[in-house]
Design a protein around this motif. Sequence first.
Motif, PDB file in Angstrom:
ATOM      1  N   SER A  92       1.001  -1.436  -0.318  1.00 32.02           N
ATOM      2  CA  SER A  92       0.065  -0.225   0.040  1.00 32.02           C
ATOM      3  C   SER A  92       0.937   1.259   0.080  1.00 32.02           C
ATOM      4  O   SER A  92       0.847   1.871  -0.396  1.00 32.02           O
ATOM      5  CB  SER A  92      -0.390  -0.051   1.104  1.00 32.02           C
ATOM      6  OG  SER A  92      -1.969   1.011   1.361  1.00 32.02           O
ATOM      7  N   GLY A  96       0.157   3.568  -2.821  1.00 34.91           N
ATOM      8  CA  GLY A  96      -0.595   4.302  -2.460  1.00 34.91           C
ATOM      9  C   GLY A  96      -1.938   4.306  -2.867  1.00 34.91           C
ATOM     10  O   GLY A  96      -2.323   4.962  -2.673  1.00 34.91           O
ATOM     11  N   TYR A  97      -2.254   3.299  -2.678  1.00 39.70           N
ATOM     12  CA  TYR A  97      -4.171   2.175  -2.990  1.00 39.70           C
ATOM     13  C   TYR A  97      -3.753   1.497  -1.804  1.00 39.70           C
ATOM     14  O   TYR A  97      -3.039   0.860  -1.449  1.00 39.70           O
ATOM     15  CB  TYR A  97      -4.198   1.939  -4.339  1.00 39.70           C
ATOM     16  CG  TYR A  97      -3.793   3.064  -5.799  1.00 39.70           C
ATOM     17  CD1 TYR A  97      -4.862   3.733  -6.082  1.00 39.70           C
ATOM     18  CD2 TYR A  97      -2.675   3.073  -6.329  1.00 39.70           C
ATOM     19  CE1 TYR A  97      -4.334   4.464  -6.382  1.00 39.70           C
ATOM     20  CE2 TYR A  97      -2.271   4.028  -7.348  1.00 39.70           C
ATOM     21  CZ  TYR A  97      -3.129   4.712  -7.124  1.00 39.70           C
ATOM     22  OH  TYR A  97      -2.831   5.601  -8.622  1.00 39.70           O
ATOM     23  N   THR A  98      -5.301   1.085  -1.777  1.00 40.64           N
ATOM     24  CA  THR A  98      -5.274   0.061  -1.094  1.00 40.64           C
ATOM     25  C   THR A  98      -5.498  -1.013  -0.962  1.00 40.64           C
ATOM     26  O   THR A  98      -5.718  -1.501  -2.072  1.00 40.64           O
ATOM     27  CB  THR A  98      -7.260   1.029  -0.344  1.00 40.64           C
ATOM     28  OG1 THR A  98      -6.808   2.084   0.186  1.00 40.64           O
ATOM     29  CG2 THR A  98      -7.794  -0.488   0.004  1.00 40.64           C
ATOM     30  N   GLY A 117      -4.835   2.801   1.576  1.00 39.28           N
ATOM     31  CA  GLY A 117      -3.241   3.821   0.766  1.00 39.28           C
ATOM     32  C   GLY A 117      -3.419   5.078   1.235  1.00 39.28           C
ATOM     33  O   GLY A 117      -4.352   5.768   1.592  1.00 39.28           O
ATOM     34  N   MET A 217      -4.621  -4.925  -4.941  1.00 37.00           N
ATOM     35  CA  MET A 217      -4.374  -3.430  -4.914  1.00 37.00           C
ATOM     36  C   MET A 217      -5.780  -3.163  -5.689  1.00 37.00           C
ATOM     37  O   MET A 217      -6.110  -3.500  -6.699  1.00 37.00           O
ATOM     38  CB  MET A 217      -3.401  -3.023  -5.732  1.00 37.00           C
ATOM     39  CG  MET A 217      -3.062  -1.206  -5.431  1.00 37.00           C
ATOM     40  SD  MET A 217      -2.574  -1.077  -7.435  1.00 37.00           S
ATOM     41  CE  MET A 217      -3.662  -0.721  -7.988  1.00 37.00           C
ATOM     42  N   SER A 219      -7.711   0.750  -7.583  1.00 31.94           N
ATOM     43  CA  SER A 219      -8.241   1.794  -7.588  1.00 31.94           C
ATOM     44  C   SER A 219      -9.307   2.441  -8.612  1.00 31.94           C
ATOM     45  O   SER A 219      -9.756   1.414  -8.716  1.00 31.94           O
ATOM     46  CB  SER A 219      -6.537   2.425  -8.310  1.00 31.94           C
ATOM     47  OG  SER A 219      -6.585   1.784  -9.826  1.00 31.94           O
TER      48      SER A 219
END
Length: 256
Positions: A92, A96-98, A117, A217, A219
Amino acid sequence: MSGERQYTASDKTLIVLQEAIKYERFSEIVTATGFAKATVHRILKSLVDFGFISISENGDYFAGPASLQLAGEAFRNIDISQIAAPHLSKLSFTLGYTAHVGALNQFEAIYIAKQSGATPYSIPSGVGQSMHLHSTAIGKCLLSGFTSEELSGYFSSVELVAKTPNTIVDPDALRRELDEVRSRGYSLDDEENVPGIRCIGAPIFDHSGRISHGISMTSLALENSVEEVCQFAPVIVEAAQAISTDLGASSVSRRG
């Protein structure tokens, strides 16, 4: 390995035990450890006496009852969410994402771990939440571990609901999609479960080499095209492999 002097007696015992579980023949164990034959023979005898290693009538070595009992206790006490947590956090943070980890629950998947994230929005998901297998990245990872017979059982038991216009609802098309997952090593959810959401996932293997979990992941589709999401694949696969290793899977035993 070479140079016995750098190892303590305890080190040598553990190394011989490790190699004796992997190799059957005495000569192979000696080669793998790099220790003198007399040293290996002495340690093996002790391991056999204590039940950690067994020896067959033709002289082959294999894991003994004490080793199997310890392995069983270890696997019973495994907490996958705890094992996955640092890898999920790293994933994460890097992208930068969940990120999520999911497990199979009959013919659906459930989230067992989540790491949010750095995005200004939040993903409406939570630990314990269930999801379809056919329309999600984690679900496809889990399905890719099914045998042909298991897939047939799945198709006869579950309706492939069209969650969005992109959802794959044809069994033959889904089989082809799962072949792609096995071939490339990762899965995609291209707005197939929730409109406007894209996910990429990778399978997690257990000690037996079977797919036991999936990592993904998430987005927004507005942020990343399918091509851009696919560029995250190496990082996703690396995280999945790291968790698999922590679960006892070897690169040789992984299949998918």
